[in-house]
Motif scaffolding. Structure first.
Motif, mmCIF file in Angstrom:
data_model
loop_
_atom_site.group_PDB
_atom_site.id
_atom_site.type_symbol
_atom_site.label_atom_id
_atom_site.label_comp_id
_atom_site.label_asym_id
_atom_site.label_seq_id
_atom_site.Cartn_x
_atom_site.Cartn_y
_atom_site.Cartn_z
ATOM 1 N N PRO A 148 -6.209 8.451 -23.022
ATOM 2 C CA PRO A 148 -7.119 8.016 -22.758
ATOM 3 C C PRO A 148 -6.809 7.254 -22.507
ATOM 4 N N VAL A 149 -6.066 6.440 -21.309
ATOM 5 C CA VAL A 149 -4.844 5.193 -21.363
ATOM 6 C C VAL A 149 -5.336 4.799 -20.149
ATOM 7 N N HIS A 150 -4.923 3.030 -20.530
ATOM 8 C CA HIS A 150 -4.650 1.994 -19.067
ATOM 9 C C HIS A 150 -3.444 1.127 -19.892
ATOM 10 N N TYR A 151 -3.219 1.477 -19.139
ATOM 11 C CA TYR A 151 -1.888 -0.241 -19.084
ATOM 12 C C TYR A 151 -1.250 -0.388 -18.133
ATOM 13 N N GLU A 152 -0.694 -1.821 -18.039
ATOM 14 C CA GLU A 152 0.097 -2.157 -16.726
ATOM 15 C C GLU A 152 1.306 -2.810 -17.496
ATOM 16 N N LEU A 153 1.918 -3.237 -16.666
ATOM 17 C CA LEU A 153 3.550 -3.797 -16.921
ATOM 18 C C LEU A 153 3.730 -5.004 -17.735
ATOM 19 N N GLU A 191 0.812 -1.104 0.128
ATOM 20 C CA GLU A 191 -0.254 -0.090 0.078
ATOM 21 C C GLU A 191 1.210 0.985 0.199
ATOM 22 N N GLU A 192 2.046 1.321 0.613
ATOM 23 C CA GLU A 192 2.855 2.126 1.145
ATOM 24 C C GLU A 192 3.225 2.955 -0.855
ATOM 25 N N ASN A 193 3.535 1.308 -1.986
ATOM 26 C CA ASN A 193 3.849 2.238 -3.099
ATOM 27 C C ASN A 193 2.585 2.158 -3.781
ATOM 28 N N VAL A 194 1.889 2.261 -3.255
ATOM 29 C CA VAL A 194 0.643 2.531 -3.933
ATOM 30 C C VAL A 194 0.479 4.617 -4.029
ATOM 31 N N ARG A 195 0.157 4.336 -2.724
ATOM 32 C CA ARG A 195 0.299 5.880 -2.128
ATOM 33 C C ARG A 195 1.438 6.775 -3.157
ATOM 34 N N CYS A 196 2.577 5.624 -2.683
ATOM 35 C CA CYS A 196 3.936 7.051 -3.792
ATOM 36 C C CYS A 196 3.538 6.744 -4.821
ATOM 37 N N TYR A 197 3.017 6.418 -5.852
ATOM 38 C CA TYR A 197 2.834 6.473 -6.721
ATOM 39 C C TYR A 197 1.355 7.293 -7.863
ATOM 40 N N TYR A 198 -0.221 6.913 -6.456
ATOM 41 C CA TYR A 198 -0.559 7.838 -7.321
ATOM 42 C C TYR A 198 -1.309 9.249 -5.817
ATOM 43 N N GLY A 199 -0.454 9.099 -5.163
ATOM 44 C CA GLY A 199 -0.497 10.354 -3.744
ATOM 45 C C GLY A 199 -1.763 10.265 -3.275
ATOM 46 N N GLY A 200 -2.222 9.092 -2.961
ATOM 47 C CA GLY A 200 -2.882 8.451 -1.967
ATOM 48 C C GLY A 200 -3.631 6.869 -2.751
ATOM 49 N N SER A 201 -4.714 6.070 -1.642
ATOM 50 C CA SER A 201 -4.762 5.136 -2.343
ATOM 51 C C SER A 201 -6.367 4.825 -2.670
ATOM 52 N N ASP A 202 -6.889 5.715 -3.011
ATOM 53 C CA ASP A 202 -8.291 5.712 -3.542
ATOM 54 C C ASP A 202 -8.416 6.610 -4.901
ATOM 55 N N ARG A 203 -9.769 6.103 -5.374
ATOM 56 C CA ARG A 203 -10.285 7.309 -7.165
ATOM 57 C C ARG A 203 -9.560 8.829 -6.085
ATOM 58 N N THR A 242 -11.548 0.823 -22.263
ATOM 59 C CA THR A 242 -10.465 2.015 -21.849
ATOM 60 C C THR A 242 -10.816 3.020 -22.175
ATOM 61 N N ILE A 243 -11.835 3.379 -23.271
ATOM 62 C CA ILE A 243 -12.155 5.181 -23.425
ATOM 63 C C ILE A 243 -13.100 5.028 -22.541
ATOM 64 N N ASP A 244 -14.216 3.918 -22.254
ATOM 65 C CA ASP A 244 -15.867 4.256 -21.268
ATOM 66 C C ASP A 244 -15.087 4.085 -19.636
ATOM 67 N N LEU A 245 -13.590 3.875 -19.145
ATOM 68 C CA LEU A 245 -13.182 4.140 -18.250
ATOM 69 C C LEU A 245 -12.608 5.813 -18.133
ATOM 70 N N SER A 246 -11.970 6.043 -19.217
ATOM 71 C CA SER A 246 -11.260 7.853 -19.319
ATOM 72 C C SER A 246 -12.443 8.122 -19.316
ATOM 73 N N ALA A 247 -13.854 8.100 -20.041
ATOM 74 C CA ALA A 247 -14.589 9.688 -20.166
ATOM 75 C C ALA A 247 -15.563 9.399 -18.941
ATOM 76 N N GLU A 248 -15.735 8.398 -17.798
ATOM 77 C CA GLU A 248 -16.079 8.548 -16.484
ATOM 78 C C GLU A 248 -14.401 9.441 -15.926
ATOM 79 N N ILE A 249 -13.762 9.044 -15.952
ATOM 80 C CA ILE A 249 -13.018 9.667 -14.979
ATOM 81 C C ILE A 249 -13.007 11.641 -15.677
ATOM 82 N N ILE A 250 -12.635 11.482 -17.010
ATOM 83 C CA ILE A 250 -13.171 13.361 -16.632
ATOM 84 C C ILE A 250 -14.411 13.562 -17.001
#
Length: 336
Positions: free
Chosen positions: A121-126, A83-95, A141-149
């Motif tokens: 409008p991108v989602h990708y994983e390592l 969870e520490e890495n999650v918070r470091c990358y995103y600045g938090g742990s949820d949306r 991915t497009i639906d996810l991006s539209a929801e976020i914006i």
């Protein structure tokens, strides 16, 4: 057209810009550019940047965004290791971390009074950066991006343009079809939406391209296929990337993350890999000028990678020569 250069608030870029950004102002005067498209990084004192030189803002590119947007804590820990890495990358742990980040950056856009911001409008994983075989499709991915914006802009005073930029990975917004544009714009609850055409990202889709002239011909064909949607291109990230040989070779690596024992080790391997794909070089072939016979963007950004002022200047001058008289075009003031 306005002509901008790209810069970030990463310490390496700031060192080139100079303390208090005096060298950055001088560079604009020296090269004939109108300002900078800035990528905000970290906790930076934006008061020291002259407001008049910022012409656009590139919003944070999180890359891996589905799991945190869905508040899937277990998937996040599985991906990041802790969870520490999650918070470091995103600045938090949820949306809320995503929403807060983008709203702060839209506040910055208001502060600098920029006419546009850029969003991927991108989602990708390592796990898929080498094999290009994600288990999702572009619609998801497009639906996810539209929801976020749509959620981000629900409470913001920003009234400028949100421009969506194409990338190259399958399962994302690649401008392969006008259906991608239609689906994205129909899903976003914001009235001022358009496109950023990244030329290097178009090239990265096609690993058979060998020469710059061949790549430009491919680019022009891709733009022509957009038909009337070409009018949505309000900005261009202009750069060259011919990396097909590297991509093909990288797909034959059995274990590209060998020896990378932590998330940050794996992330470093992926980041170096992406830099080899997306090279941000300068155009030199004059046929690139034909792009601006097909589209009339308000802004053209010379988007380069650079490690020194000398390297940056060299790329700027080479691409200016390739554009010829098109570099001198300026749009009338006052239209936004």
């Amino acid at each position: 057209m306005r002509f901008l250069l790209n810069i970030s608030t990463h310490p390496g870029d700031v060192a080139i810009a100079g303390e208090h950004w005096g060298d950055a102002v001088s560079l604009l005067e020296q090269t004939g550019f109108d300002g900078y498209e800035i990528y905000p990084v970290g906790d930076y004192d934006y008061d020291i940047i002259p407001e008049r030189i910022i012409g656009g803002i590139h919003l944070r590119f999180f890359v891996m965004i589905r799991q945190i947007w869905n508040n899937d804590r277990q998937a996040l820990v599985d991906m990041f290791g802790s969870e520490e890495n999650v918070r470091c990358y995103y600045g938090g742990s949820d949306r809320d971390a995503i929403i807060d980040c983008y709203r702060r950056q839209l506040d910055l856009a208001c502060r600098f009074d920029v006419p546009y911001v850029v969003f991927h409008p991108v989602h990708y994983e390592l796990d898929y950066v080498f094999n290009w075989q994600p288990p999702w499709n572009w619609r998801e991915t497009i639906d996810l991006s539209a929801e976020i914006i749509s959620e981000v802009v629900r409470q913001t005073s920003y009234k400028g343009w949100i421009l969506f930029e194409n990338l190259w990975w399958p399962g994302n917004f690649r401008l392969d079809s006008v259906r991608e544009i239609e689906r994205l714009l129909s899903g976003v609850s914001y009235p001022r939406c358009g496109l950023v055409l990244d030329t290097g990202h178009v090239f990265n889709k096609n690993q058979s391209l060998k020469t710059e002239a061949e790549a430009i011909s491919f680019l022009l064909d891709e733009v022509d296929r957009l038909g009337e949607y070409r009018d949505l291109v309000r900005a261009v990230h202009l750069c060259r990337s011919l990396s097909g040989d590297y991509v093909r070779a990288s797909r034959t690596i059995d274990n590209p993350f060998a020896g990378a024992s932590t998330f940050w080790d794996r992330f470093g391997v992926a980041a170096r890999h992406v830099r080899q794909i997306d090279r941000h070089e300068a155009f030199e072939h004059p046929s690139i000028a034909a792009l601006f016979d097909r589209i009339e963007p308000e802004t053209v950004v010379f988007e380069f990678s650079f490690a020194s002022r000398e390297e940056w200047l060299g790329k700027i001058e080479r691409q200016k020569r390739a554009l010829g008289e098109h570099f001198g075009r300026r749009r009338p003031e006052g239209r936004r």
